[in-house]
Design an enzyme around this catalytic site. Structure first.
Site, PDB file in Angstrom:
ATOM      1  CD  GLU A 176      -4.933  -5.983   2.154  1.00 28.38           C
ATOM      2  OE1 GLU A 176      -5.693  -5.177   2.743  1.00 28.38           O
ATOM      3  OE2 GLU A 176      -3.704  -6.082   2.379  1.00 28.38           O
TER       4      GLU A 176
ATOM      5  CD  GLU B 117      -3.074  -1.093   2.144  1.00 25.95           C
ATOM      6  OE1 GLU B 117      -2.989  -0.310   3.100  1.00 25.95           O
ATOM      7  OE2 GLU B 117      -4.082  -1.782   1.906  1.00 25.95           O
TER       8      GLU B 117
END
Ligand SMILES: *[C@@H]1O[C@H](CO)[C@@H](O)[C@H](O)[C@H]1NC(C)=O
Ligand SMILES: *[C@@H]1O[C@H](CO)[C@@H](O)[C@H](O)[C@H]1NC(C)=O
Length: 845
Positions: free
Chosen positions: A254, A185
């Site tokens: 995710e 991320e």
């Protein structure tokens, strides 16, 4: 001859090609614009996150088997640096941190692995996975173009890759690892850092690729992930995502199955209808890899929870619950979805979808291959109304906010909003186990005669002192009160103000608790203000500052401070007195921690006192110990901590984690599956403790004489702590006739018609249980939901008798939802359903 030599060289080159193909073709993972290719074959891959330190090695195989039975191909895990390298060069790959054993367990079960090394992992894990010592490497700056950081990151990444290679665990070596992730991320960080962020990212990609694992590297949530890395999506929905190059596959690393919880907050849930809708939306745009985050969330044992204030439970509303039990209907509904997707796989991997409008909010996405395979996804994005659409000259009914899957472009085998899977109710039931021989030990709250203390002028940052070896840091000073102070003669008591940068503080004046104050996850800074009892002469002010999990994300979170700021006293004759800059003494940790009271085999020198009825329960900073025998059966176990306040608990020397019985604030209004999901939606547990139960893994127990120790910070009644068993108490079915059910999806040659089965429900109790009674059964038009079913106008009289005969005394049973099964049609031309509530009981043997 000319022709001969041509053909022999052709044969020769063909032979070379064959050899290369066999060498590489046996074990390779590559990618193209459509999908990940394993051994040259494009795959639709369904994956689930299971983090190895969040369960025990004993649980791993069962969890992975459940993931496999739920239709998954891949297990995804982060690698937790701070668990593996607690101090520089001192490695730990034992027990819950036995990464090789975990990967080999996945391999044994027959699934692939996505190894997300990071080593920054976020993950609601302490410090985002970084060891705290890393911050104190001279000149370091995390996650940017900084040489000391890059050297450390490269060292750990190499260590992990080397370890996996030496065990032949990459797919290129015949192992299960098909993908790896570097960083995590990074997008928002890179945007904030600009050129330094880009330089770091390019370095990280090059460093990772240079490790030559033979499998692709991914980088989630960073649109600038450099080639050949694949950038991937994380989120509640990812159907607006496209990879940064047309030759990369569309991957979702995710798919959030729920959300994490924080102490003082509500429990978050995500309805499975919406999760299934999100997954189908991603597949229908050409997505070919989906990882559920989490498939099993598990437990933040010890002090591994990130923070601050992440709960010890990391259940995440995942399809497998914290304790390793299947959560229904979430698990069962996703399993059906996975079967439906796999039926479409041949079309999905070879064709690009075409999009056709079927109405204002309705669409068809169709994958048609040259040789006649066809799969269709019919969607209704209207969150409020069902729609009737025409597709290929046939009518289809689409519930609100749903997608129907047609693996042959004709028959619906699955709709995301129609849940046919059973609903299970689990309860925490009392166990036969009692705690005995309770004893207590009062932690020293004045920290008088302590040799381990040191002094400094002013208030120090907490983590720079503790290095996170303990949650606790004492800040101790004193103040002299002269007999002339007017408050001593009936005036108002002085007011102490303690400012903290985080996360909690208990204020002791001359050893007596004067009060406590806490930050929150959203606002870690807080102020304690309260009147204090001061006497003539020297008064000891002992402030116990507590770290409740170090931050795991945010720009340069390594620089966020913990501990006390300004401390002042108001209401003395001189007015305000600033205590901040005077001399403070510091003590890291509690005396009980130093003396290792939690260890079962240590004959500690402290004076434990037998706990009696007259023992004052509200005594703060008190240690408790007792013994208990393991309860019979094999249900998962938990401690019910309702009678306690806040602290930590250990069993047989293993830390169960932090506990805190603070009540949840939030909005627990009704939760609809329809409409865009956000974490504030579908909250549970308003006004109750955020976390009441704390998982005690069975494998940490011996049959008798288990040793429990707890440290209670505020006060509570330890004699009321209970050991409970997590048990399925009842299961319900609630399915319509004509509900689509997918047949065995492994048989690829199945003709389309055979993919459809009669609607039927499958009731199944927990392990070691059977159905003991049928509380409700009606085929007709029953009303209500599981736990509150009622008869409707239409009801087949033999429902109860038939289902009792089929199910009672069995571990599980299957019932067809059809007129023929129930003997006759109780109300022709009415759409009927079957509702059943069955009671589960532990089987006596
Ligand atoms: C159609 O072709 C695809 C590859 O393009 C193949 O996977 C599939 O099995 C073929 N289907 C049939 C029915 O021949
Ligand atoms: C979801 O459905 C409920 C009940 O039909 C309705 O009241 C609600 O408005 C719907 N939600 C959205 C976002 O449309």
């Amino acid at each position: 001859m000319e022709t001969n030599s041509v053909s022999s060289s052709v044969i020769f080159f063909f032979f070379i090609f064959l050899v290369l193909f066999v060498i590489n073709g046996n074990c390779t993972v590559t990618y193209d614009n459509k999908a990940i290719l394993i051994n040259g074959q494009r795959r639709i891959l369904l994956s689930g996150s299971v983090h190895y330190p969040r369960s025990t090695p004993d649980m791993w195989e069962d969890l992975i088997l459940k993931a496999k039975n739920g239709g998954l191909d891949v297990i995804d895990t982060y690698v937790f640096w701070n668990g593996h390298e607690p101090s520089p060069g001192n490695y730990n790959f034992e027990g819950r941190y036995d990464l090789v054993r975990f990967v080999k367990t996945v391999q044994k079960v027959g699934l692939f692995v996505n190894l997300r090394i990071g080593p920054y992992v976020c993950a609601e894990w302490n410090y985002g996975g970084f060891p705290v010592w890393l911050k104190y490497v001279p000149g370091i700056s995390f996650r940017t173009d900084n040489e000391p950081f890059k050297a450390a990151m490269q060292g750990f990444t190499q260590k992990i890759v080397g370890m996996m290679k030496s065990e032949n665990l990459f797919e290129s070596q015949g192992g299960p690892i098909i993908l790896s992730q570097i960083e995590n991320e990074y997008g928002s960080q890179r945007r904030a850092l600009g050129a330094a962020g880009d330089a770091y990212m390019n370095w990280a990609a090059k460093m990772a690729v240079g490790l030559d694992t033979g499998v692709p590297w991914i980088m989630c949530k960073d649109d600038n992930a450099p080639d050949p890395l694949i950038n991937t999506c994380n989120g509640f929905y990812c159907d607006a995502f496209t990879p940064n190059k047309p030759y990369k596959p569309t991957m979702w690393t995710e798919a959030w199955t729920g959300w994490f919880n924080e102490f003082g907050g509500t429990v978050h849930q995500r309805p499975v209808q919406d999760l299934a809708f999100a997954v189908a939306r991603f597949i229908q745009i050409g997505g070919s890899y989906i990882n559920y985050y989490m498939f099993h969330g598990g437990t933040n044992f010890g002090r591994t929870a990130g923070g601050p204030f992440i709960t010890t439970s990391y259940d995440y509303d995942a399809p497998i619950d914290e304790y390793g039990l299947i959560r229904e209907p979430k698990y069962g509904h996703l399993k059906e979805l996975h079967k439906a997707i796999k039926l479409c796989e041949p079309a999905l991997v070879s064709a690009d979808p075409t999009k056709t409008s079927l109405g204002t909010f309705q669409q068809a996405r169709v994958f048609t291959t040259g040789n006649g395979s066809c799969a269709a996804f019919l969607s209704n994005f209207d969150s409020n109304s069902a729609a009737r659409v025409i597709f290929n000259k046939m009518h289809y009914n689409l519930p609100p906010w749903s997608i129907s899957i047609l693996p042959d472009c004709r028959n619906v085998v699955f709709n995301t909003a129609k849940v046919g899977a059973q609903t299970s109710h689990v309860e925490m039931l009392a166990s036969n186990s009692q705690f005995y021989s309770w004893e207590t030990y009062n932690e020293d709250t004045t920290s008088s005669d302590d040799s381990s203390a040191f002094t400094a002028n002013g208030l120090l940052e907490q983590i720079s002192v503790t290095r996170d070896t303990s949650d606790y840091l004492w800040y101790i000073t004193s103040i002299d009160i002269s007999s002339s102070e007017s408050f001593l003669r009936g005036g108002q008591k002085p007011i102490l103000t303690v400012n903290s940068k985080g996360h909690a503080v208990h204020v002791f004046i001359n050893g007596q608790l004067a009060g406590s104050a806490y930050g929150t996850r959203a606002k870690t800074r807080f102020t304690f203000t309260g009147p204090v009892n001061l006497q003539v002469g020297t008064n000891k002010i002992s402030l116990l500052s507590i770290a409740m999990g170090l931050p795991n994300n945010g720009m340069h979170y390594e620089n966020w401070a913990v501990g006390l700021g300004l401390v002042e006293l108001n209401g003395l004759d001189q007015g305000k007195k600033d205590l901040s800059s005077q001399t403070w003494s510091y003590k890291v940790g509690l005396r009980g921690e130093m003396m290792n009271l939690v260890s079962p085999d240590k004959d500690s020198s402290v004076e434990w006192t037998q706990m009696s009825a007259i023992t004052q329960n509200q005594q703060p900073l008190r240690w408790y110990k007792a013994y208990f025998d393991a309860p019979n059966g094999d249900e998962p176990l938990a401690l019910d901590m309702t009678s306690m306040g806040k602290g930590q608990v250990w069993v047989n020397g293993q830390s169960i984690g932090r506990y805190w019985l603070t009540n949840a604030n939030g909005n627990c209004d009704i939760c609809h599956y329809n409409g865009t999901y956000r974490a504030p939606k579908c909250q549970l547990g308003c006004g109750q403790p955020t976390q009441r139960w704390y998982h005690v893994p069975r494998s940490w127990l011996r049959p008798t004489q288990n040793f429990i120790v707890l440290l209670e910070e505020i006060g509570g009644d330890a004699s009321k702590i209970a050991l409970v068993k997590r048990t399925t108490s009842r299961v319900c079915a609630n399915a319509f006739e004509h509900h689509p059910t997918v047949a065995n999806y492994k048989t690829e040659s199945t003709a389309p018609q055979k993919m459809l089965r009669q609607a039927r429900v499958h009731l199944s109790c927990g392990p070691g249980q059977s159905i003991s009674a049928i509380k409700f059964a009606s085929f007709g038009t029953p009303k209500g939901t599981c736990g509150s079913f009622q008869l409707g106008n239409c009801h087949s009289q033999n429902s109860n008798a038939l289902i009792e005969k089929m199910c009672v005394g069995k571990e599980s049973c299957k019932i067809a939802v059809s007129n023929s099964y129930f003997g006759s049609d109780p109300c022709p031309r009415v759409l009927k359903k079957l509702s059943v509530e069955a009671i589960c009981s532990t089987t006596m043997n």
